[in-house]
Design a protein around this motif. Structure first.
Motif, PDB file in Angstrom:
ATOM      1  N   ASN A 149       0.714  -1.218  -0.151  1.00 24.74           N
ATOM      2  CA  ASN A 149      -0.058  -0.012   0.081  1.00 24.74           C
ATOM      3  C   ASN A 149       0.731   1.310  -0.115  1.00 24.74           C
ATOM      4  N   HIS A 150       1.978   1.212  -0.885  1.00 32.86           N
ATOM      5  CA  HIS A 150       2.849   2.288  -1.070  1.00 32.86           C
ATOM      6  C   HIS A 150       3.223   3.244   0.283  1.00 32.86           C
ATOM      7  N   ILE A 151       3.988   2.338   1.051  1.00 33.45           N
ATOM      8  CA  ILE A 151       4.676   3.185   2.238  1.00 33.45           C
ATOM      9  C   ILE A 151       5.996   3.248   1.983  1.00 33.45           C
ATOM     10  N   ILE A 152       6.623   4.225   2.545  1.00 35.67           N
ATOM     11  CA  ILE A 152       7.939   4.553   2.267  1.00 35.67           C
ATOM     12  C   ILE A 152       8.803   3.685   3.009  1.00 35.67           C
ATOM     13  N   MET A 153       9.485   2.798   2.298  1.00 39.71           N
ATOM     14  CA  MET A 153      10.090   1.723   2.782  1.00 39.71           C
ATOM     15  C   MET A 153      11.220   2.020   3.771  1.00 39.71           C
ATOM     16  N   PRO A 154      12.060   3.011   3.539  1.00 39.71           N
ATOM     17  CA  PRO A 154      13.230   3.430   4.494  1.00 39.71           C
ATOM     18  C   PRO A 154      12.636   4.017   5.856  1.00 39.71           C
ATOM     19  N   LEU A 155      11.495   4.166   6.023  1.00 35.07           N
ATOM     20  CA  LEU A 155      10.696   4.741   7.175  1.00 35.07           C
ATOM     21  C   LEU A 155      10.131   3.641   7.795  1.00 35.07           C
ATOM     22  N   MET A 183      10.052  -5.540  -8.589  1.00 33.20           N
ATOM     23  CA  MET A 183       9.022  -4.852  -7.446  1.00 33.20           C
ATOM     24  C   MET A 183       9.248  -3.231  -7.610  1.00 33.20           C
ATOM     25  N   TRP A 184       8.077  -2.609  -7.823  1.00 34.31           N
ATOM     26  CA  TRP A 184       8.121  -1.150  -7.580  1.00 34.31           C
ATOM     27  C   TRP A 184       8.074  -0.652  -6.322  1.00 34.31           C
ATOM     28  N   LEU A 185       9.240   0.211  -5.885  1.00 33.36           N
ATOM     29  CA  LEU A 185       8.889   0.811  -4.411  1.00 33.36           C
ATOM     30  C   LEU A 185       8.470   2.300  -4.660  1.00 33.36           C
ATOM     31  N   ALA A 186       7.443   2.195  -3.561  1.00 28.81           N
ATOM     32  CA  ALA A 186       6.963   3.567  -3.364  1.00 28.81           C
ATOM     33  C   ALA A 186       7.770   4.770  -3.517  1.00 28.81           C
ATOM     34  N   GLU A 187       7.472   5.618  -4.454  1.00 26.13           N
ATOM     35  CA  GLU A 187       8.365   7.018  -4.420  1.00 26.13           C
ATOM     36  C   GLU A 187       9.929   6.404  -4.796  1.00 26.13           C
ATOM     37  N   THR A 188      10.050   5.496  -5.195  1.00 25.69           N
ATOM     38  CA  THR A 188      11.246   4.464  -5.661  1.00 25.69           C
ATOM     39  C   THR A 188      12.428   4.909  -4.329  1.00 25.69           C
ATOM     40  N   ALA A 189      11.739   5.153  -2.923  1.00 23.68           N
ATOM     41  CA  ALA A 189      12.421   5.233  -1.726  1.00 23.68           C
ATOM     42  C   ALA A 189      12.991   4.024  -1.571  1.00 23.68           C
ATOM     43  N   ILE A 206      15.122  -3.832  -9.191  1.00 25.19           N
ATOM     44  CA  ILE A 206      14.093  -2.677  -9.003  1.00 25.19           C
ATOM     45  C   ILE A 206      14.562  -1.542 -10.015  1.00 25.19           C
ATOM     46  N   ILE A 207      13.593  -0.566 -10.048  1.00 25.59           N
ATOM     47  CA  ILE A 207      14.014   0.612 -11.022  1.00 25.59           C
ATOM     48  C   ILE A 207      13.926   1.949 -10.136  1.00 25.59           C
ATOM     49  N   LEU A 208      15.032   2.567  -9.978  1.00 31.04           N
ATOM     50  CA  LEU A 208      15.407   3.879  -9.650  1.00 31.04           C
ATOM     51  C   LEU A 208      15.734   4.948 -10.373  1.00 31.04           C
ATOM     52  N   ALA A 209      15.442   6.168  -9.669  1.00 28.82           N
ATOM     53  CA  ALA A 209      15.851   7.465 -10.506  1.00 28.82           C
ATOM     54  C   ALA A 209      17.634   7.680 -10.671  1.00 28.82           C
ATOM     55  N   PRO A 210      18.052   8.022 -11.541  1.00 29.98           N
ATOM     56  CA  PRO A 210      19.496   8.149 -11.557  1.00 29.98           C
ATOM     57  C   PRO A 210      20.004   8.974 -10.460  1.00 29.98           C
ATOM     58  N   SER A 211      19.331   9.921  -9.940  1.00 30.06           N
ATOM     59  CA  SER A 211      19.917  10.705  -8.748  1.00 30.06           C
ATOM     60  C   SER A 211      20.104  10.111  -7.470  1.00 30.06           C
ATOM     61  N   GLN A 212      19.592   8.542  -7.442  1.00 32.66           N
ATOM     62  CA  GLN A 212      19.592   7.765  -6.472  1.00 32.66           C
ATOM     63  C   GLN A 212      21.028   7.261  -6.288  1.00 32.66           C
ATOM     64  N   SER A 379      11.265  11.875  -5.638  1.00 32.50           N
ATOM     65  CA  SER A 379      10.645  12.866  -5.426  1.00 32.50           C
ATOM     66  C   SER A 379      10.871  14.030  -4.472  1.00 32.50           C
ATOM     67  N   CYS A 380      12.039  13.722  -3.526  1.00 28.35           N
ATOM     68  CA  CYS A 380      12.617  14.390  -2.669  1.00 28.35           C
ATOM     69  C   CYS A 380      14.283  14.801  -2.393  1.00 28.35           C
ATOM     70  N   ALA A 381      14.849  15.648  -2.768  1.00 24.10           N
ATOM     71  CA  ALA A 381      15.825  16.162  -2.795  1.00 24.10           C
ATOM     72  C   ALA A 381      16.591  15.824  -1.390  1.00 24.10           C
ATOM     73  N   HIS A 382      16.076  15.665  -0.497  1.00 18.13           N
ATOM     74  CA  HIS A 382      16.430  15.592   1.057  1.00 18.13           C
ATOM     75  C   HIS A 382      16.348  14.029   1.394  1.00 18.13           C
ATOM     76  N   GLY A 383      16.608  13.169   0.718  1.00 13.53           N
ATOM     77  CA  GLY A 383      16.397  11.843   1.220  1.00 13.53           C
ATOM     78  C   GLY A 383      14.802  11.265   1.059  1.00 13.53           C
ATOM     79  N   VAL A 384      14.479  11.113   2.484  1.00 19.92           N
ATOM     80  CA  VAL A 384      13.071  10.722   2.572  1.00 19.92           C
ATOM     81  C   VAL A 384      12.451  11.861   3.407  1.00 19.92           C
ATOM     82  N   GLY A 385      12.874  12.984   3.359  1.00 21.99           N
ATOM     83  CA  GLY A 385      12.345  14.059   4.286  1.00 21.99           C
ATOM     84  C   GLY A 385      10.871  14.574   3.972  1.00 21.99           C
ATOM     85  N   ARG A 386      10.408  14.281   2.735  1.00 22.13           N
ATOM     86  CA  ARG A 386       9.028  14.503   2.370  1.00 22.13           C
ATOM     87  C   ARG A 386       8.095  13.965   3.192  1.00 22.13           C
ATOM     88  N   TRP A 387       8.367  12.896   3.755  1.00 17.99           N
ATOM     89  CA  TRP A 387       7.451  12.193   4.442  1.00 17.99           C
ATOM     90  C   TRP A 387       7.752  12.027   6.092  1.00 17.99           C
TER      91      TRP A 387
END
Length: 904
Positions: A149-155, A183-189, A206-212, A379-387
């Protein structure tokens, strides 16, 4: 779709990729890595929107004219991608493409559950697309799984990480019939603990953004045992190849995310280290897909893809892009057509192979390894600060703060830990392994039939559970389900805690609190609300999270009394009278009564044991004896209700526990005796004496049924108004015509009268047509009337606002077409003429009818039924039928030129 996305009019309607999946030659890119491969990944997802007490989505006015946002996005995106059109330069359909057959995609389990219930045709198209892509791509289907259900996995804590993965895998397996490879990770977190859980659960990539990515290097070999690392932290990683990510550190350097103490790669060996493979999507192109107009034209889209192709003579490379699947059709209207043409025409013309990540990985094992930054999301330039923090991401242009994020996260973490204590203490008395039971509870979430629930409980119970213990077991598992749902990422994503997303996760928390209290008697709500009080809102009305909880969460809570009140009030508008059974055999009579008395109210089974209704003047009184059972937790209540309808919008409903047949009989006797006085005040007084002060009204109904009853109550008034408007229209018809003839602005009152009168007349005619469509003579009479209405409306420039009529006409056309193609009953000429006139009258009425369903039905039969009949037609009658069918295709905007040309 622009002309650049259209095929020549002479093109056939069968579209195939350039590669033959049965070709085993060395050059076949489906068998051996060779050339340029393209993968377009769509992340299809909607947050869970179900009312926690009803297990259903209630009406969302902001999604109008649709019922809710799931439904709106479905018609704008999910369905169009299952039936994506490819058009010629006349705007005719030459192909209908199931884009899911070419997409790489993940669809959130909560969304797939909704699709399965709402539109099984689209749901099946998605499953078939995965199966067909698997056949084409050597056993590697397009679909990948998603954390549930799209939870932020690192948190998430470790236990929740594993449950999210296991639920996602099992949901995927039960639908697609295979284990997921990716497997798709929510927000690629992601963080390394998440990678460890994925590897342990058998996820390959998995699939990630290049910034990761932090840095990468070629895999060590015997010739080059210590290749140098390349820093790519600024999104410079080459996204055209897959990478291998080892879970243990590879360098003795503080820059390693795992703070390595030794270099485990000195001998160049990797065989003993666990790893997961990672694809990085092309960042610039993916951003352009979401934020520019590149996907409105397939040649522009192909050109943008082509700009990423590396000219360094490598044997194979992958251009992969990823974005929200809702981009195609919802955010950007009509772009599903762009994709359909690109997948089946534009990309193959470029010599590119459309593939997915799993297939490409099977052809091209990673030759490079990568290290990730410690904790990141796309979607967050601060790690997972958005959540969890006021990091600025997702703010309203800096106007609103997000200081509420950290207190909200802390409050939910506190609640999760308290619920864990409840679950472990009480769960170990019922389950052999409570946490294994939670992980496997997904099997019950997918199938809540009594037989399946009993099998589940039998597998996990510590002993033969009593009925009360079964209820507690299910309550505990539901408590844990809601404890996971309350961490759905959308609750933190936006700028304000009181938005629907934040309110929704708080409702899940409230339901978990309630279930904990039911099982263990613990009172956790006060501590939770106190912590929410530290979450400041940007909205003055709410001030902080505690007030949001009081105003928007507590007010939405429902119990058995509310369900019973809903049942009682709606019973006045449905046929609840006992079935006539005296002439039936005993068993048939029992079955008939059982069918009459059992009813489903959302996720509750309602067993009506007794019901009596009486009318006295304008008053209507119903008294009933009702047993309600939750299909989720199996808890039940035996209740008595009395509902008085005073006329119009006034209802007075009372509920109490059933205390025995004698008490119930006395209640009925006293109430119906009071009704005989024909006094509403006296009847309500007696109801209060018998039931107490608590009462329910129309406002207490669930929104869906409340709106339906409001419509029924308004019908008489609307009918009377319709007659008045019709009379005003008739009386002033000549005046209206004079205004229009002299091109003078018509008085608003007269124009509104014309709009309503003609709309009402049109709707009544369509209803008659719907009932009498099987009678040709009456059908033609109704069609002629509709044509007359259309002519009149055109002369008077009326706008016919009849959404129900629009839907009726669309269904009539589709039904008539199906009958023509599959069950003509020897009246072909009459049936096709009637169908053509129906289509024409839809255009004439100018009510914006959609012929998509009919178009799809015709196109599906074009090659399999219509073409063979036309090509082998013998005799004047057969040829005439063929020409009529082809003309019908043109009327439906389907390209039939290939067949027409073959006929000469």
């Amino acid at each position: 779709m622009t002309s650049a996305d259209q095929m020549p009019a002479s093109s056939g309607s069968t579209l195939t990729l350039h590669s033959d999946p049965n070709n085993t030659k060395e050059s076949d890119p489906l068998r051996k890595a060779n050339g340029v491969y393209v993968t377009v990944h769509g992340h299809f997802y909607q947050p869970p929107r179900e009312n926690p007490y009803l297990d259903a989505i209630e009406r969302q006015p902001s999604a109008a004219p649709f019922h809710d946002w799931n439904e709106r996005i479905h018609w704008e995106c999910y369905r169009p991608n299952a039936f994506a059109r490819v058009l010629n330069d006349q705007g005719e359909v030459v192909g209908i493409v199931n884009n899911y057959e070419y997409f790489s995609f993940n669809i959130g389990p909560t969304l797939m559950s909704w699709l399965e219930r709402y539109d099984v045709e689209v749901y099946q198209r998605i499953l078939e697309a995965d199966a067909k892509s698997s056949q084409r791509l050597d056993g590697h289907g397009n679909a990948i799984a998603q954390v549930y259900n799209h939870i932020i996995m690192p948190l998430a804590n470790d236990r929740d990480k594993y449950t999210q993965i296991r639920w996602g895998k099992e949901d995927f397996r039960s639908r697609f019939g295979r284990d997921p490879e990716g497997m798709w990770l929510a927000e690629t977190a992601v963080d390394y603990a998440t990678l460890e859980a994925l590897v342990a659960e058998g996820i390959r990539f998995i699939i990630l953004a290049p910034s990761q990515a932090l840095r990468c290097r070629p895999l060590p070999t015997s010739d080059h045992p210590h290749p140098e690392w390349i820093e790519v932290g600024g999104s410079q990683i080459d996204s055209t190849r897959p990478y291998r990510c080892y879970l243990k550190p590879t360098l003795n350097t503080s820059s390693s995310p795992l703070n390595a103490s030794a270099d485990s790669s000195k001998d160049g060996s990797r065989e003993e280290l666990p790893y997961i493979d990672i694809f990085f999507y092309d960042g610039p192109i993916s951003r352009d897909m979401g934020f520019s107009d590149v996907v409105y034209n397939s040649s522009h889209f192909a050109g943008r893809i082509g700009s990423a192709v590396r000219g360094d003579h490598r044997p194979a490379q992958l251009i992969s892009v990823a974005t929200d699947g809702e981009t195609f059709g919802h955010h950007k209207k009509g772009t599903e057509k762009t994709l359909a043409y690109a997948f089946t025409k534009e990309f193959p013309q470029q010599g590119w192979t459309v593939t997915n990540f799993a297939h490409y990985l099977s052809l091209n094992s990673p030759g490079w390894e990568v290290e990730l930054k410690s904790v990141t999301a796309w979607s967050c330039a601060h790690g997972v600060g958005r959540w969890e923090d006021d990091c600025g991401c997702g703010g309203e242009g800096g106007v609103w703060h997000q200081k509420w994020r950290r207190p909200l996260r802390d409050a939910l973490n506190w609640l999760r830990d308290k619920l864990t204590e409840v679950y472990e203490e009480h769960g170990r008395q019922l389950f052999r392994d409570p946490w294994l039971a939670r992980d496997e509870y997904i099997q019950v979430m997918r199938d809540r039939s009594a037989a399946n629930v009993n099998r589940f409980l039998a597998r996990h119970q510590t002993h033969k559970l009593t009925a009360a213990e079964q209820v507690d077991a299910l309550r505990l598992l539901e408590m844990q389900r809601h404890a996971l749902l309350m961490f759905t990422s959308c609750g933190w994503f936006f700028e304000e805690i009181s938005r629907p997303e934040g309110t929704q996760i708080l409702r899940y928390a409230a339901r978990a609190l309630e279930l904990a209290g039911d099982v263990a008697g613990v009172q956790l709500e006060k501590g939770f609300v106190k912590r929410l009080g530290l979450a400041p809102s940007n909205v003055e009305q709410f001030k902080h999270g505690a007030e949001i909880y009081r105003q928007l969460v507590l007010t939405a809570q429902l119990g058995f009394k509310q369900v019973a009140a809903h049942y009682a009030i709606t019973s006045l508008f449905t046929n609840q009278k006992p079935a006539q059974t005296h002439n039936l055999p005993r068993k048939d009579a029992a079955d008939k009564q059982s069918q009459r008395y059992h009813k489903k109210v959302y996720c509750y089974a309602a067993n009506e044991l007794d019901y009596q209704l009486q009318r006295m003047g304008s008053l209507t009184l119903a008294v009933g004896n009702l047993k309600l059972v939750s299909e989720i937790t199996w808890e039940s209540e035996h209740l008595v209700f009395a509902v008085l309808h005073l006329g119009g919008w006034d209802f007075h409903c009372c509920i109490q526990q059933f205390t025995g047949r004698r008490d119930y009989s006395q209640i009925k006797e006293k109430l119906f005796e009071a009704l005989k006085q024909a006094s509403a005040a006296h009847t309500i007084l007696v109801m209060t004496q018998l039931f107490g002060e608590e009462a329910f009204s129309l406002q207490n109904l669930f929104a869906e049924e409340r709106h339906r009853i409001m419509g029924l109550l308004s019908q008489e008034t609307l009918t009377r108004l319709g007659q008045l408007y019709t009379q005003a229209y008739r009386d002033n018809y000549g005046v209206l015509m004079a205004f229009h003839r002299d091109e003078i602005a018509v008085p608003q009152e007269l124009q509104v009268a014309a709009d309503i009168a003609l709309g009402h007349r049109c709707l009544m005619t369509l209803r008659s047509l719907e009932q009498e469509i099987a009678d040709p003579q009456k059908s033609w009479s109704h069609i002629l009337e509709l044509e007359a209405i259309a002519t009149e409306a055109k002369h008077l420039r009326c706008r016919l606002n009849i959404p129900d009529g629009k839907q009726m006409l669309e269904q009539l056309i589709a039904r008539s077409l199906w009958q023509l193609l599959h069950d003509a009953n020897g009246s072909f000429n009459a049936d096709i003429q009637l169908l053509e006139r129906l289509i024409d009258v839809g255009d004439q009425l100018n009510i914006d009818i959609s012929l998509q369903r009919s178009q799809e039905l015709y196109f599906s039969c074009l090659q399999s039924q219509i073409a063979p009949v036309c090509i082998t037609s013998l005799g004047n009658e057969a040829e005439n039928q063929c020409l009529q069918l082809l003309n019908l295709g043109k009327k439906l905007a389907v390209d039939v030129s290939t067949i027409s040309n073959q006929l000469g």
